[in-house]
Write an enzyme that holds these catalytic residues in place. Structure first.
Site, mmCIF file in Angstrom:
data_model
loop_
_atom_site.group_PDB
_atom_site.id
_atom_site.type_symbol
_atom_site.label_atom_id
_atom_site.label_comp_id
_atom_site.label_asym_id
_atom_site.label_seq_id
_atom_site.Cartn_x
_atom_site.Cartn_y
_atom_site.Cartn_z
ATOM 1 N N ASP A 1 0.807 -1.212 0.000
ATOM 2 C CA ASP A 1 0.000 0.000 0.000
ATOM 3 C C ASP A 1 0.849 1.274 0.000
ATOM 4 O OD1 ASP A 1 -2.353 1.575 0.309
ATOM 5 O OD2 ASP A 1 -2.061 1.605 2.480
ATOM 6 N N GLU B 1 3.094 -8.320 7.092
ATOM 7 C CA GLU B 1 1.829 -8.924 6.693
ATOM 8 C C GLU B 1 1.961 -9.898 5.526
ATOM 9 O OE1 GLU B 1 -1.188 -5.949 6.121
ATOM 10 O OE2 GLU B 1 -1.154 -5.358 8.223
ATOM 11 N N TYR C 1 -7.018 -3.175 12.433
ATOM 12 C CA TYR C 1 -7.772 -1.959 12.086
ATOM 13 C C TYR C 1 -9.236 -2.127 12.445
ATOM 14 C CZ TYR C 1 -3.582 -0.245 9.799
ATOM 15 O OH TYR C 1 -2.304 0.214 9.559
ATOM 16 N N GLU D 1 0.616 -1.698 14.216
ATOM 17 C CA GLU D 1 -0.140 -0.729 13.402
ATOM 18 C C GLU D 1 -1.551 -0.638 13.942
ATOM 19 O OE1 GLU D 1 -0.300 -1.345 9.129
ATOM 20 O OE2 GLU D 1 1.837 -1.854 9.050
HETATM 21 C C1 BDP Z 1 -1.573 -2.375 6.762
HETATM 22 C C2 BDP Z 1 -0.289 -2.338 5.970
HETATM 23 C C3 BDP Z 1 0.120 -0.920 5.579
HETATM 24 C C4 BDP Z 1 -1.079 -0.188 5.031
HETATM 25 C C5 BDP Z 1 -2.148 -0.147 6.102
HETATM 26 C C6 BDP Z 1 -3.417 0.596 5.626
HETATM 27 O O1 BDP Z 1 0.756 -2.944 6.688
HETATM 28 O O2 BDP Z 1 1.158 -0.956 4.641
HETATM 29 O O3 BDP Z 1 -0.771 1.075 4.558
HETATM 30 O O4 BDP Z 1 -2.542 -1.470 6.367
HETATM 31 O O5 BDP Z 1 -4.250 -0.034 5.006
HETATM 32 O O6 BDP Z 1 -2.216 -3.573 6.627
HETATM 33 O O7 BDP Z 1 -3.501 1.799 5.831
#
Ligand code: BDP
Length: 645
Positions: free
Chosen positions: A200, A445, A498, A534
């Protein structure tokens, strides 16, 4: 004694590649000449992308084989012009520059002249005066070639450096990608193809870091240095190994100096240990009133014959510290360290992934302003100068290799694994001496639930530990704890999630329960410390809504607060860190309709202005630092940060 011997074995194990990759530094015996600035540039737009090789563009000046434009180095080429086809170009581009080499470097046969490229993305071939001097596979690490014999062939000629760079990603590159041709003439123009990627961020390309010429003596020189540090009570220990190249019999002398330039220990011989009384340890930012303390190790080689004495001198900054991991803690100098930091990208307007000092210094000021004590080099190795800044400022680094987007089962094959092992060799060789680097991350990932992932990660992690047994190794996962096949081999579990964004979008109330379950599940299965590597939410600065709606500043704040509540429970037990995704907004491909001119999960905009969430993090990180770091009278706290206390 046994301890010293064990550590010396550690020092020994790192040197698997046949030469070192010391950062070029000036010294009494070494000169450095930067070749940054404007280079001539042409993209090979031929359908095969191979015209440059067929016509041997490297044989004469680039302008003689076709039109050229100005291209700054270092910079990605993508955002420099108004040409949309160059922005998304895939294939070979050609750079060229003529250089004036000091006459002495040419006439003095005793000087070794090296051409070094800090990084170029992805595959590079380098010629000097039409002679191929090296090629390199991989986009984020340095490579070099000795060019003395080539430039001495015709001492009157200018030195013409040609570098061809190809950004094509395949199933065997890191990161992987595929090239897909669209052959239906009713839907696509002739020869239409796309570069598919599984990560991404925008696949910026070009010469991203400095190109240099540097010199060393030729008869013998310091090729590599490895230091491994330890301490007990007040005594510090710097175990070292120096690898010397060249034929002359040379004498080696090592002097360790403190910040004031006083010698604190000295030694001779290529392997040994320096003992430092009243050691000043290297501490992370906000953990100690004097963070980032660096000694300077002077490695001095001399050789004399009947006529003269010659020498080579290299100065290596050394921070004395230890790193250990228990089932619930990450220990730096035997004290628990909690990562409160960020994930970054090398990314900015116009220069893309090109190295830029103003940007780097600004980013450090922002990180220190917000009280961040650490970051992860998501998703590839960053410039060496950035790690040097981390050493000096005490910013702790999780050093990640470009193993991002390993999603296709074919990228778990032998060729991919072999390349991945070499990339780890190159990464460890480059970064092993940075005290700021406390952990290696071998991937982000990957599809770690696919059956071949088990062998792949077992091998990769073991290899990395063999290279450097002094640092923990991890990879970043977003797969289910029960199906992740690489997790048994990592030292620290790093999880991305997330909640209320990609899962249950808009439902903030799921965060406490889902995050709690995530931590409990991972810990119950592995009993290893966990970093939330993250979490975050896309946010358009200036977009507001209360109650919070996705993409507003309020929503990003709310996501963070919900996560923080859970972190505060779990950090009492086994959660050892939290890294926000992301420090700043960054560019992505257009291929996804979830991205509006890039990923907007930054707590700063791409121009480094704070969104509301940056202030939440700032308050939290300073509070965490005060809880864990005992710093009421922190001398370096700038006035604006003091207000919070
Ligand atoms: C995570 C990835 C990262 C993405 C992020 C996203 O590790 O590179 O930019 O999600 O979706 O899964 O913002």
């Amino acid at each position: 004694m046994l301890r010293v011997l064990c550590l010396l074995a550690v020092v020994d194990s790192v040197l698997l590649l046949d030469s070192g990759m010391l950062f070029p530094r000036e010294s009494a015996s070494r000169e450095v000449k930067e070749l940054n600035g404007l280079w001539a540039f042409r993209a090979d737009i031929s359908p095969s992308r191979n015209q440059g090789f067929e016509e041997a563009w490297y044989k004469s000046r680039l302008i003689e084989s076709g039109p050229v434009i100005d291209m700054p180095v270092p910079a990605s080429y993508n955002d420099i012009t108004q040409d949309p086809s160059l922005r998304t170009f895939t294939g070979w581009v050609w750079y060229e520059r003529e250089v004036v080499v000091p006459t002495r470097w040419i006439t003095d046969e005793e000087i070794r002249v090296v051409l070094r490229v800090g990084s170029a993305h992805y595959y590079s071939v380098v010629w000097v005066n039409g002679v191929k001097v090296t090629e390199h596979n991989g986009g984020h690490l340095p490579f070099e070639a000795e060019i003395g014999s080539v430039i001495r062939k015709d001492p009157t000629a200018k030195c013409r450096i040609t570098i061809a760079v190809n950004n094509t990603l395949t199933l065997e590159t890191l990161p992987p990608g595929t090239i897909q041709y669209m052959n239906d003439p009713t839907r696509y123009p002739k020869g239409f193809f796309v570069q598919n990627i599984f990560f991404d961020f925008f696949n910026y390309a070009g010469i991203h870091r400095s190109v240099l010429l540097y010199t060393t003596p030729k008869a013998f020189y310091v090729d590599d240095i490895t230091v491994v540090t330890d301490f007990s009570d007040n005594a510090g220990l710097v175990n070292y190994k120096v690898s010397v190249k060249g034929s002359a019999a040379a004498t080696l002398k090592l002097t360790l100096m403190d910040k004031e330039g006083h010698c604190v220990a000295s030694s001779s011989g290529s392997v040994g240990a320096l003992k430092v009384a009243d050691v000043k340890l290297w501490w992370p930012y906000l953990m100690h009133e004097n963070p980032g303390y660096l000694y300077s190790l002077e490695v001095h080689l001399t050789a004399a014959n009947d006529k003269s004495t010659s020498e080579d001198v290299y100065l290596l900054p050394v921070g004395i510290r230890t790193v250990k991991v228990s089932s619930t803690q990450f220990l730096i100098n035997n004290k628990p360290f909690y990562f409160h930091g960020v994930n970054k990208h090398e990314d900015s307007d116009i220069r893309g992934k090109g190295f830029d000092w103003p940007l780097i210094v600004k980013d450090f000021n922002l990180m220190k302003w917000m009280g961040a004590n650490s970051f992860r080099t998501s998703h590839y190795p960053y410039a060496e100068e950035i790690l040097q800044m981390c050493d000096q400022h005490g910013i702790v680094v999780i050093d990640e290799c470009p193993g991002v987007g390993i999603k296709d089962i074919r990228s778990f094959g032998n060729a991919s694994l072999t390349h991945h092992l070499v990339v780890m060799d190159e990464l460890v060789r480059r970064d092993k001496n940075h005290p700021s680097v406390v952990m290696w991350s071998v991937a982000n990932e990957p599809a770690s639930e696919m059956p071949p992932a088990q062998f792949y990660f077992k091998t990769l992690i073991k290899h990395t530990k063999d290279l450097d047994p002094t640092r923990p190794v991890t990879y970043i996962t977003n797969s289910n704890y029960a199906r992740d096949l690489g997790a048994p081999y990592v030292d620290v579990v790093c999880v991305n999630s997330y909640f209320s964004w990609y899962h249950d979008p808009g439902y903030l109330e799921v965060i406490p329960i889902q995050l709690n379950t995530q931590f409990e599940d991972w810990y119950a299965k592995y009993q290893k410390p966990i970093i939330q590597s993250e979490y975050g939410a896309d946010t358009l600065p200036g977009l507001h809504n209360d109650p919070p709606l996705m993409f507003t500043e309020e929503y990003q704040q709310a996501v963070l607060q919900h996560y923080h509540n859970v972190f505060d429970q779990k950090r009492k037990h086994y959660v050892i860190g939290e890294l926000i995704w992301n420090f700043a907004d960054f560019m992505t491909v257009q291929g996804s309709i979830t991205r509006v001119v890039g990923n907007k999960k930054g707590v700063f905009t791409r121009q480094r202005q704070p969104k509301a969430a940056a202030f939440i993090l700032k308050e939290r990180y300073w509070r965490l630092a005060n809880e864990t770091g005992k710093l009421p009278y922190w001398t370096n706290i700038p006035i604006y940060a003091m207000k919070l206390h």
